[in-house]
Design a protein around this motif. Structure first.
Motif, mmCIF file in Angstrom:
data_model
loop_
_atom_site.group_PDB
_atom_site.id
_atom_site.type_symbol
_atom_site.label_atom_id
_atom_site.label_comp_id
_atom_site.label_asym_id
_atom_site.label_seq_id
_atom_site.Cartn_x
_atom_site.Cartn_y
_atom_site.Cartn_z
ATOM 1 N N PHE A 55 29.102 -33.829 -58.334
ATOM 2 C CA PHE A 55 28.576 -34.186 -59.659
ATOM 3 C C PHE A 55 28.516 -35.711 -59.834
ATOM 4 O O PHE A 55 27.481 -36.266 -60.246
ATOM 5 C CB PHE A 55 29.453 -33.559 -60.750
ATOM 6 N N VAL A 81 25.311 -38.145 -60.483
ATOM 7 C CA VAL A 81 25.175 -39.050 -61.642
ATOM 8 C C VAL A 81 24.805 -40.450 -61.161
ATOM 9 O O VAL A 81 23.888 -41.084 -61.695
ATOM 10 C CB VAL A 81 26.496 -39.099 -62.447
ATOM 11 N N ARG A 104 21.272 -40.542 -60.061
ATOM 12 C CA ARG A 104 20.367 -40.513 -61.223
ATOM 13 C C ARG A 104 20.260 -41.899 -61.863
ATOM 14 O O ARG A 104 19.179 -42.344 -62.240
ATOM 15 C CB ARG A 104 20.905 -39.509 -62.236
ATOM 16 N N ILE A 105 21.409 -42.541 -61.991
ATOM 17 C CA ILE A 105 21.421 -43.894 -62.580
ATOM 18 C C ILE A 105 20.627 -44.853 -61.702
ATOM 19 O O ILE A 105 19.844 -45.671 -62.192
ATOM 20 C CB ILE A 105 22.876 -44.378 -62.759
ATOM 21 N N PHE A 160 33.060 -48.009 -65.535
ATOM 22 C CA PHE A 160 32.222 -46.821 -65.689
ATOM 23 C C PHE A 160 32.625 -45.740 -64.695
ATOM 24 O O PHE A 160 32.645 -44.550 -65.038
ATOM 25 C CB PHE A 160 30.746 -47.200 -65.499
ATOM 26 N N LEU A 178 33.681 -42.025 -65.646
ATOM 27 C CA LEU A 178 32.973 -40.894 -65.032
ATOM 28 C C LEU A 178 33.963 -39.924 -64.410
ATOM 29 O O LEU A 178 33.840 -38.700 -64.564
ATOM 30 C CB LEU A 178 31.992 -41.431 -63.977
ATOM 31 N N SER A 228 33.980 -36.460 -66.725
ATOM 32 C CA SER A 228 32.848 -35.633 -66.274
ATOM 33 C C SER A 228 33.082 -34.150 -66.572
ATOM 34 O O SER A 228 32.167 -33.442 -66.995
ATOM 35 C CB SER A 228 32.587 -35.855 -64.791
ATOM 36 N N PHE A 230 30.751 -31.776 -68.915
ATOM 37 C CA PHE A 230 30.172 -30.562 -68.341
ATOM 38 C C PHE A 230 30.566 -29.323 -69.146
ATOM 39 O O PHE A 230 29.724 -28.464 -69.440
ATOM 40 C CB PHE A 230 30.632 -30.417 -66.883
ATOM 41 N N ASP A 274 23.071 -30.688 -65.438
ATOM 42 C CA ASP A 274 21.936 -31.578 -65.664
ATOM 43 C C ASP A 274 22.086 -32.327 -66.989
ATOM 44 O O ASP A 274 21.864 -33.543 -67.064
ATOM 45 C CB ASP A 274 20.645 -30.744 -65.679
ATOM 46 N N ALA A 328 24.901 -32.882 -68.583
ATOM 47 C CA ALA A 328 26.036 -33.824 -68.470
ATOM 48 C C ALA A 328 25.622 -35.077 -67.707
ATOM 49 O O ALA A 328 26.006 -36.201 -68.074
ATOM 50 C CB ALA A 328 27.205 -33.130 -67.769
ATOM 51 N N GLN A 329 24.825 -34.893 -66.672
ATOM 52 C CA GLN A 329 24.329 -36.069 -65.931
ATOM 53 C C GLN A 329 23.473 -36.961 -66.818
ATOM 54 O O GLN A 329 23.586 -38.188 -66.783
ATOM 55 C CB GLN A 329 23.494 -35.612 -64.735
ATOM 56 N N GLU A 330 22.640 -36.322 -67.588
ATOM 57 C CA GLU A 330 21.776 -37.090 -68.498
ATOM 58 C C GLU A 330 22.622 -37.882 -69.500
ATOM 59 O O GLU A 330 22.346 -39.044 -69.789
ATOM 60 C CB GLU A 330 20.822 -36.129 -69.232
ATOM 61 N N PHE A 356 25.663 -38.954 -69.059
ATOM 62 C CA PHE A 356 26.297 -40.080 -68.359
ATOM 63 C C PHE A 356 25.291 -41.195 -68.074
ATOM 64 O O PHE A 356 25.635 -42.374 -68.149
ATOM 65 C CB PHE A 356 26.944 -39.607 -67.055
ATOM 66 N N ALA A 357 24.083 -40.799 -67.728
ATOM 67 C CA ALA A 357 23.058 -41.829 -67.466
ATOM 68 C C ALA A 357 22.796 -42.634 -68.733
ATOM 69 O O ALA A 357 22.644 -43.859 -68.685
ATOM 70 C CB ALA A 357 21.782 -41.162 -66.975
ATOM 71 N N TYR A 381 25.654 -44.927 -69.372
ATOM 72 C CA TYR A 381 25.621 -46.094 -68.486
ATOM 73 C C TYR A 381 24.729 -47.187 -69.064
ATOM 74 O O TYR A 381 25.047 -48.369 -68.978
ATOM 75 C CB TYR A 381 25.114 -45.662 -67.114
ATOM 76 N N ARG A 382 23.606 -46.754 -69.651
ATOM 77 C CA ARG A 382 22.659 -47.733 -70.203
ATOM 78 C C ARG A 382 23.288 -48.559 -71.324
ATOM 79 O O ARG A 382 22.985 -49.726 -71.489
ATOM 80 C CB ARG A 382 21.420 -47.007 -70.747
#
Lengths: 189, 184
Positions: A27, A31, A34-35, B23, B27, B31, B35, B50, B52-54, B56-57, B60-61
């Motif tokens: 996972f 991530v 993706r970043i 970060f 994470l 995480s 999730f 998916d 959860a990834q979004e 985190f992305a 990050y921003r």
């Protein structure tokens, strides 16, 4: 009461169990991937966003300039054409032909360069003096020239050569003190 | 004083590297939370990951403003919940999964039919709750969060969380009374 508590704890246990789902081991790696993908895609996104923005800005500037170029000249240019400066003509230099030239095109007589600019921008010069009036002056001057015994008076050069303002000398004003007449304040009225 | 130690060049750590490290730490520790929050809404493993990834992305921003641990986790939970709800509403294909219960693969022994049925009823009871009660119930069941932690995660006063949890449990109990009777 105990049954209620047991029921609640059973529900909680079941809920906890239902949510006890583990993540995929990769996972965190996904991530990060993706970043990284988003950071590489960012410039493309920015470019996509900036193209319409730049086009819109350019369109606004173009419209603004065109609107200004069509609306602005009407007043200032006419005012500029009207605000002609009359050349300093000495009485001795006045000649009928020059006067006529000045009457026909006063702007041309005063500012030849300005006339050429306005002629380039506008095909036809604005009529500052009515044509009938010009014709009238022409006829008067022609009649004066043709008339027998017409006297042309030349201006004396003294009139032309006047001193500059800086050369004029003004005597200081002197105020004599008023001296009361001898023998008292005078008679009261 | 050891002067020689002062003469040694210090490793250069830029601000960006520090941010990256922080970060990574967030994470690693959050995480699972993200999730599970997503899973509680979607009940679909891939979709939950998916979402959860979004989340985190997105985190990050804007990580510069989310460096604080509590702030980050609270933001993450809310963002994940919102993304999951959006995904659930927009993705019509998920309608088939809403009632189906996916067996947790890592739970060891495959759950029997009774356990599946029980979970299905629990999810149905949770789904019947309004959003504000549902998220409290789910967060309280994840990672043994207490009232204080749930209060911090949602940015809601502890008293409100207590009341919401009480109300949610009461309503679930009404719906799942048969379970307690069975257990009793």
């Amino acid at each position: 009461m105990d049954v209620d508590r047991e029921g609640l704890s059973a529900i909680e246990r079941a809920l906890t169990q239902a949510l006890d789902v583990e993540l995929s081991p990769d996972f965190a790696a996904r991530v990060r991937q993706r970043i990284a993908e988003e950071s590489t895609r960012a410039p493309v996104w920015r470019a996509w966003w900036m193209v319409p923005a730049a086009a819109a800005t350019l369109a606004v500037i173009t419209v603004g300039v065109s609107v200004r170029s069509t609306s602005v000249p009407s007043t200032p240019r006419l005012l500029a054409a009207r605000s002609m400066t009359v050349p300093q003509l000495h009485p001795g230099e006045v000649h009928p032909n020059r006067l006529l030239a000045g009457l026909q095109s006063p702007v041309a007589a005063a500012h030849p360069r300005r006339t050429s600019v306005s002629a380039a921008s506008r095909k036809e010069l604005e009529v500052l003096v009515p044509r009938e009036e010009i014709e009238m002056y022409r006829r008067v001057i022609a009649a004066a020239q043709k008339a027998p015994g017409a006297v042309v008076v030349e201006a004396p050069p003294v009139i032309v050569a006047g001193p500059f303002i800086s050369q004029i000398v003004i005597d200081p004003i002197r105020i004599d003190p008023i001296v009361p007449p001898a023998g008292g304040e005078g008679e009261r009225q | 004083m050891n002067v020689g130690a002062w003469a040694q060049p210090l490793p250069i750590v830029t601000a960006d590297e520090n941010l990256e490290r922080e970060f990574e730490a967030r994470l690693a520790e959050s995480s699972r939370l993200a999730f599970r929050v997503a899973y509680s809404v979607l009940r679909h493993r891939e979709d939950a990951e998916d979402v959860a990834q979004e989340a985190f992305a997105r985190a990050y921003r804007s990580f510069r403003s989310l460096r604080d641990r509590d702030r980050f986790r609270a933001w993450l939970v809310r963002m994940t919940w919102r993304l999951a709800i959006d995904r659930l509403r927009s993705d019509r294909r998920r309608s088939a999964h809403e009632q189906a219960v996916e067996a947790p693969p890592e739970s060891g022994v495959a759950p029997d039919v009774d356990a599946r049925e029980r979970q299905a009823h629990i999810w149905a009871a949770i789904d019947a709750l309004p959003d504000s009660l549902r998220v409290v119930t789910v967060l309280a069941a994840i990672e043994g969060h207490d009232l204080k932690e749930v209060s911090r995660l949602l940015g809601v006063p502890e008293g409100t969380i207590k009341w919401r949890l009480f109300t949610a449990r009461k309503r679930m109990q009404e719906k799942l009374r048969w379970m307690s009777i069975e257990k009793g």
